[in-house]
Design an enzyme around this catalytic site. Structure first.
Site, PDB file in Angstrom:
ATOM      1  N   ASP A 287       0.662  70.237   3.656  1.00 56.42           N
ATOM      2  CA  ASP A 287       1.254  71.604   3.165  1.00 56.42           C
ATOM      3  C   ASP A 287       0.066  72.380   2.740  1.00 56.42           C
ATOM      4  O   ASP A 287      -1.061  71.941   2.961  1.00 56.42           O
ATOM      5  CB  ASP A 287       2.005  71.195   1.678  1.00 56.42           C
ATOM      6  CG  ASP A 287       2.864  72.564   1.455  1.00 56.42           C
ATOM      7  OD1 ASP A 287       2.702  73.557   1.865  1.00 56.42           O
ATOM      8  OD2 ASP A 287       3.564  72.400   0.465  1.00 56.42           O
TER       9      ASP A 287
HETATM   10  C1  BGC Z   1       4.277  75.873   0.660  1.00 54.32           C
HETATM   11  C2  BGC Z   1       5.363  75.298   1.753  1.00 54.32           C
HETATM   12  C3  BGC Z   1       5.155  76.293   2.804  1.00 54.32           C
HETATM   13  C4  BGC Z   1       3.660  76.674   3.020  1.00 54.32           C
HETATM   14  C5  BGC Z   1       3.310  77.705   4.157  1.00 54.32           C
HETATM   15  C6  BGC Z   1       3.150  76.351   0.678  1.00 54.32           C
HETATM   16  O1  BGC Z   1       2.814  76.955  -0.271  1.00 54.32           O
HETATM   17  O2  BGC Z   1       4.623  74.760  -0.436  1.00 54.32           O
HETATM   18  O3  BGC Z   1       6.809  74.955   1.479  1.00 54.32           O
HETATM   19  O4  BGC Z   1       5.937  75.626   4.183  1.00 54.32           O
HETATM   20  O5  BGC Z   1       3.174  77.068   1.867  1.00 54.32           O
HETATM   21  O6  BGC Z   1       3.823  78.823   4.021  1.00 54.32           O
END
Ligand code: BGC
Length: 759
Positions: A287
């Site tokens: 993530d």
């Molecule tokens: C989130 C994810 C997301 C990623 C990309 C993160 O902050 O936890 O769910 O896919 O950002 O935008």
């Protein structure tokens, strides 16, 4: 250098044409192609493939660099995400393909969570339809629109089980039940990936956040999870497993600690469980910044964190640049091996291969496609129909709903004329200005037949600083609360019925939107109380991304329809339901507490050694509260309809079950009201004694049936020993002989029960 790459593709493909046969041809072709390509790649180029950067158009954390084009030319990027616009993506892809040595195309990711331009209800709402066909259809349309806009990878589905409504991200998942989520997760994957991702409108899905992110302590993001393996395997992991085994080509790990180790570095979880136990061989990405944030978690600074993540089988590093900038040194110091780097790089390349990007790097870059494939009338019609399935009718005294479209209807509340708030937080690819507000939709619906009197009534919160609006586009204009309240009272005094559109603004749920108090915000409650004291019928249309505490509302308002966030077509869909063209049929997939102190509260809990014997009084030395009842306000599975359904007695065709057999559990359901409507009939079981205590009930099946007034139908479920398995203390997936209860009914609290014995 595009020529070299495509040349390599053709060369390897041709040489393999004669030599391979059988079902594994394409995998063999892929392996040979990638091996040949990797033989030519330098260490830096390999590390570049493992680096995933944000385009910065949609931001959920810090942005490392805006100089994307330069980074691509320097072979430092394997994928980019959250860039909006096919033209822009085409240019990035062109640079990757034509201006780098091997011309390796980019993965282009985005958070397409519940639609691209045509926005569907938020996932929590979608789950309340209990309709996997609808979910698959919404994911298919999302894929078509995304693919037409340059995107080949979506970070969805999120299948984190959540039992804590303080957590804003409860909005992004399927609620609290592992069985339901294990059915809906695969429906998302099928919809996004289509047949096998080879089609022009098929994109790669990414199951997230692996794992347990929904169980973060105190409902706050980016924090700790600590739970037993038994609980993990029985209650939290099944939806990830189901979605992954349905063919999801990628997985994103989670921000949280598990057993004190950040998920992205958790070898037990990523290698032993995900890769070895479940056989996942696809792409595993972190993530946002998970590797660099291991330092603040108190686990490891960037260099060591990158080693740990690689060791744990994490292939792609989202925005930390840890792999890119530190793995060379770690290789020289022998803290990682080239084999480990090759394995990760290979998985990135395999994902690109499976998407067909080597065959046609511009597969998703038809800049004319969007005009005919995005936000089409057909997509919007489907989104509207699906939205009507997701609203949950929580209360309806004296058939206040549906409202007859006549006379004078007052519409009040900050959500009433906020077209930019209908979609919820994860809808950053859409254009909110295109969306009709509820007020506009009602004006259209009531034109020439009734008078709509609108007054906003109040702000979202009295205090402007409590209103978060990170992205600017969802701002609800503010006014003077006292003046607005007076205007609303004046509007209400002229009306026959009052519709109050209240709740959370879109950005009050989703990532980084935890709430400690989950009641209606201050001034909104004041407005609602003023409306109720007019003595006129009041309908509360509730916009929310989480269960709220509605104890006062339940006691005082005539009707409550939970809208969640219904998407770009929500205005029209709400009118469909409010004015009775469609009966509501959604059922809750997450429990609504009576008060915040009951959280976590969920239907599939264990029994206590001293269950509460009388909910109406405090019972000393029993499991209860001095100042609150145990039961929720609205239980899991609950939702009313404009009609009534009568359930007959549950019947079993036999009362003993042995391996290889099944029991038929049948119940008769009759539509005893005046509306054609859909009912969701639910099946639960309870293992009375087991080697590990089992939940008081667990959902094991459901059926959606649509009945005309007066129509009756037998609904039959087949119960097999396989459905009664659980993970025991050795994590073996077993069923144990003994007595079971089977329960069928309209929600998790109103059930008809029979017993049987498993031999
Ligand atoms: C989130 C994810 C997301 C990623 C990309 C993160 O902050 O936890 O769910 O896919 O950002 O935008």
């Amino acid at each position: 250098m595009k020529i070299l790459n495509i040349g390599l593709y053709l060369l390897v493909s041709l040489s393999l044409l004669c030599s391979c046969s059988g079902a594994d041809d394409s995998d063999n072709d892929m392996d040979s192609f990638i091996s040949a390509l990797m033989d030519e790649m330098t260490l830096e180029e390999k590390l570049g493939q493992m680096n995933l950067v944000t385009g910065g158009d949609i931001v959920t954390g810090y942005v490392m660099s805006n100089e994307l084009e330069q980074l691509i030319r320097q072979n430092q990027i394997g994928g980019v995400f959250n860039v909006k616009g096919a033209e822009k993506i085409l240019e990035l892809q062109r640079i990757a393909v034509e201006e780098t040595r091997h011309g390796i195309p980019l993965l282009v990711g985005a958070d397409i969570i519940h639609g691209y331009e045509t926005i569907f209800p938020i996932p929590l709402a979608l789950s309340c339809s209990w309709d996997s066909v609808a979910v698959e259809r919404m994911a298919r349309i999302s894929a078509i629109e995304s693919a037409a806009s340059g995107i080949n990878w979506t970070y969805s589905p999120m299948v984190d089980i959540c039992r804590d409504p303080r957590w804003g991200r409860i909005a992004e998942g399927n609620g609290e039940d592992p069985y339901l989520s294990s059915i809906l997760g695969p429906a998302y994957v099928r919809g996004y990936q289509g047949k096998d991702m080879s089609g022009k409108d098929e994109i790669m899905s990414c199951v997230k956040h692996f794992a347990l992110y929904g169980a973060v302590e105190a409902g706050r993001d980016y924090t700790t999870v600590d739970m037993s393996r038994q609980r993990m395997f029985n209650e939290y992991l099944p939806p990830y497993k189901a979605a992954i085994q349905s063919g999801a080509a990628s997985v994103m790990n989670s921000f949280n600690l598990i057993d004190g180790v950040p998920a992205a570095a958790n070898k037990w979880l990523m290698v032993d469980v995900l890769r070895d136990m479940w056989g996942f061989d696809g792409l595993l990405a972190t993530d946002y910044g998970s590797i660099s944030e291991m330092a603040t978690l108190g686990y490891a600074p960037l260099t060591q964190a990158s080693v740990k993540a690689l060791e744990a089988g994490t292939d792609m590093d989202m925005v930390s640049s840890g792999y890119l900038n530190t793995l060379r040194e770690s290789l020289e110091n022998k803290n990682v091996s080239i084999g480990m780097i090759d394995r990760a790089c290979r998985r990135v390349l395999e994902a690109k291969y499976r998407l067909g990007l080597f065959k046609d790097p511009y597969k998703y870059c038809d800049t004319t496609a969007a005009t005919t494939k995005v936000f089409t009338a057909e997509h919007r019609r489907i989104a509207r129909d699906i939205a009507t399935e997701t609203f949950v009718l929580l209360k309806n005294n004296n058939q206040t709903l549906p409202i007859s479209p006549k006379g004078r209807i007052a519409l009040v509340g900050p959500m009433a004329d906020a077209g930019n708030n209908m979609c919820g937080m994860w809808s950053m690819t859409c254009t909110p200005s295109k969306h009709q507000s509820l007020k506009e939709a009602m004006e259209e619906e009531l034109k020439d037949v009734a008078e709509l009197i609108y007054a906003k009534g109040c702000n979202v919160y009295a205090d402007e600083t409590t209103e978060i609006n990170a992205n600017g586009i969802r701002q609800i204009t503010r006014g003077n609360d006292d003046v607005m309240l007076r205007q609303a009272i004046a509007a209400a005094s002229k009306a026959d019925v009052i519709v109050a559109a209240l709740g959370e603004s879109a950005e009050m749920s989703g990532e980084s939107a935890s709430r400690a108090d989950i009641e209606l915000p201050d001034v909104q409650k004041r407005l609602l109380k003023a409306m109720v004291s007019t003595g006129k019928p009041v309908v509360l249309l509730l916009f929310t991304g989480r269960p709220l505490v509605l104890t006062w509302e339940d006691a005082n308002v005539d009707a409550i329809l939970n809208i969640w966030y219904g998407g770009s077509e929500a205005g029209a869909a709400i009118c469909d339901v409010v004015f009775g063209h469609v009966s509501p049929s959604g059922k809750l997939t997450t429990t609504f507490p009576r008060s915040m102190g009951q959280v976590p509260i969920y239907y599939n809990h264990m029994n206590t050694s001293r269950p509460d014997s009388d909910p109406n009084v405090f019972n000393r030395y029993q499991s209860n509260y001095i100042d609150e009842r145990n039961e929720p306000l609205y239980p899991f599975g609950f939702g009313l309809s404009y009609t009534t359904f009568a359930y007959g007695e549950l019947r079993l065709d036999k009362t003993t079950l042995t391996e290889g057999e099944s029991i038929k559990a049948t119940i008769n359901v009759t539509n005893t009201g005046d509306f054609k409507a859909t009912e969701i009939v639910q099946l639960y079981t309870h293992d009375i004694y087991a080697s590990l205590a089992r939940p008081v009930k667990e959902l094991k099946g459901f059926e959606r049936i649509t009945l005309n007034p007066g129509e009756s139908r037998d609904v039959t479920f087949s119960i097999t020993p396989d459905m009664l398995r659980f993970y025991n203390s050795k994590l073996e997936y077993v069923w144990e002989p003994g007595e079971f209860e089977v329960m069928v009914g309209p929600d998790s609290e109103h059930l008809s029960t029979c017993k049987f014995e498993l031999k």
